[in-house]
Design a protein around this motif. Structure first.
Motif, short mmCIF file in Angstrom:
data_model
loop_
_atom_site.label_atom_id
_atom_site.label_comp_id
_atom_site.label_asym_id
_atom_site.label_seq_id
_atom_site.Cartn_x
_atom_site.Cartn_y
_atom_site.Cartn_z
N ALA A 4 0.83 -1.20 0.00
CA ALA A 4 0.00 0.00 0.00
C ALA A 4 0.87 1.25 0.00
O ALA A 4 0.55 2.25 -0.66
CB ALA A 4 -0.93 -0.01 1.22
N MET A 5 1.98 1.23 0.74
CA MET A 5 2.92 2.35 0.73
C MET A 5 3.48 2.57 -0.68
O MET A 5 3.61 3.71 -1.14
CB MET A 5 4.07 2.09 1.70
N PHE A 6 3.79 1.49 -1.36
CA PHE A 6 4.35 1.59 -2.71
C PHE A 6 3.33 2.18 -3.67
O PHE A 6 3.69 3.01 -4.53
CB PHE A 6 4.81 0.20 -3.18
N ILE A 7 2.07 1.77 -3.55
CA ILE A 7 1.02 2.36 -4.39
C ILE A 7 0.95 3.87 -4.15
O ILE A 7 0.84 4.67 -5.08
CB ILE A 7 -0.35 1.71 -4.11
N GLY A 8 1.00 4.25 -2.87
CA GLY A 8 0.96 5.67 -2.53
C GLY A 8 2.11 6.44 -3.16
O GLY A 8 1.93 7.55 -3.67
N VAL A 63 5.08 7.88 5.30
CA VAL A 63 6.07 7.98 6.37
C VAL A 63 5.53 7.41 7.69
O VAL A 63 6.23 6.67 8.40
CB VAL A 63 6.50 9.45 6.56
N ALA A 64 4.28 7.71 8.01
CA ALA A 64 3.68 7.19 9.23
C ALA A 64 3.61 5.67 9.21
O ALA A 64 3.91 5.00 10.21
CB ALA A 64 2.28 7.78 9.41
N ALA A 65 3.23 5.10 8.04
CA ALA A 65 3.17 3.64 7.92
C ALA A 65 4.55 3.03 8.07
O ALA A 65 4.72 1.98 8.72
CB ALA A 65 2.56 3.26 6.58
N GLY A 66 5.56 3.67 7.46
CA GLY A 66 6.92 3.16 7.56
C GLY A 66 7.43 3.14 8.99
O GLY A 66 8.04 2.16 9.44
N LEU A 67 7.20 4.21 9.73
CA LEU A 67 7.64 4.27 11.12
C LEU A 67 6.89 3.26 11.99
O LEU A 67 7.47 2.64 12.90
CB LEU A 67 7.45 5.69 11.67
N THR A 68 5.60 3.09 11.70
CA THR A 68 4.80 2.12 12.47
C THR A 68 5.34 0.71 12.28
O THR A 68 5.45 -0.06 13.25
CB THR A 68 3.32 2.18 12.02
#
Length: 278
Positions: free
Chosen positions: A168-172, A218-223
């Motif tokens: 999902a991060m990659f799609i974003g 960024v929030a997803a990555g840190l989580t």
């Protein structure tokens, strides 16, 4: 001296290599080993064919008008006969190599390839300013991401939540890249902007969307760094966050990155960044 490099850029070489490197990151994250030697070659050829055919159709659809054509589209118009032959050879080579891939990957490729062909055909047939064309950016981001991650997932019985989150991060990031390019293109040809989400939504709304995309990635990555002990998952999540922040830096300083199409070089180059964690 820069002509060969610029030609490689016009031929979407950064995007093609970015797809291969991102696929390799998804492979390591999913722990799918070994990957067949033909996989990155077929993926690279498929991305090249889809992107090149899409641009060749764009210039064909534009007709004699060159007012809204980017330098990359003008390159495709100038070399269209040769590029069609190169596309045919690349597609044939990809078809031959596909027979060496695992059965699940072949089935996945057939389905995704059919969807991509339908998409390119529909875009070519729709009128220039048809509202459905505004779906181009999210669809391209989704199809590009599905091709990279889906070809790995079909080789696994189970997909973890961490993998889905990074997908999902990659799609974003892919969507952020395309919206950013739209905004920069509107600035480049302000007198006659290309029909896109940026021209229809306006720059302020697109800027807000880009900021929220960056915040979400960024929030997803840190989580992920706090909820998993998998070191590679942590590194890849941070790298995805850095990719998004790099695109955000282009958004913050548009005047600098508009010079000599710097935004395109760096914007497409972010998809090479997964090489840093491989």
């Amino acid at each position: 001296m820069l002509t060969p490099l610029r030609n490689a850029y016009y031929l979407s070489f950064p995007v093609v290599m970015g797809a291969v490197l991102s696929n390799r990151m998804a492979t390591r994250l999913s722990d799918v080993e070994p990957i067949h030697w033909a996989t990155p070659i077929v993926l690279a050829l498929a991305v090249f064919v889809i992107y090149t055919v899409d641009r060749l159709f764009d210039v064909q659809k534009a007709g004699a008008s060159t007012a809204t054509l980017t330098a990359r589209h003008r390159f495709h118009r100038q070399h269209a006969p040769l590029l069609w032959r190169v596309v045919a050879v690349a597609a044939l080579l990809a078809l031959v190599l596909a027979f060496f891939l695992p059965t699940g990957v072949i089935k996945f490729g057939i389905i995704l390839g059919g969807i991509c062909a339908a998409y390119v055909g529909a875009v070519f047939r729709l009128p220039t300013r048809h509202p459905a064309l505004l779906l181009k950016e999210p669809l391209v981001a989704l199809l590009y991401s599905v091709g990279i991650w889906g070809s790995v997932w079909v080789q696994r019985p189970v997909v973890s939540g961490i993998e889905i989150t990074e997908f999902a991060m990659f799609i974003g990031i892919a969507f952020q890249n395309l919206i950013l390019f739209d905004v920069m293109e509107v600035r480049e040809v302000a007198s006659q902007p290309v029909f896109s989400l940026a021209s229809e939504w306006g720059e302020p709304r697109c800027d807000l969307i880009l900021r929220w995309l960056t915040f979400g990635v960024v929030a997803a990555g840190l989580t992920i760094c706090f909820v998993t002990h998998d070191r590679f998952a942590q590194r890849s999540a941070l790298m995805l966050a850095l990719m998004s922040l790099t695109l955000y830096s282009i958004q913050r300083y548009p005047a600098y990155f508009l010079r000599n199409e710097r935004y395109r070089w760096l914007g497409d180059g972010v998809f090479w960044m997964p090489a840093l964690v491989l």
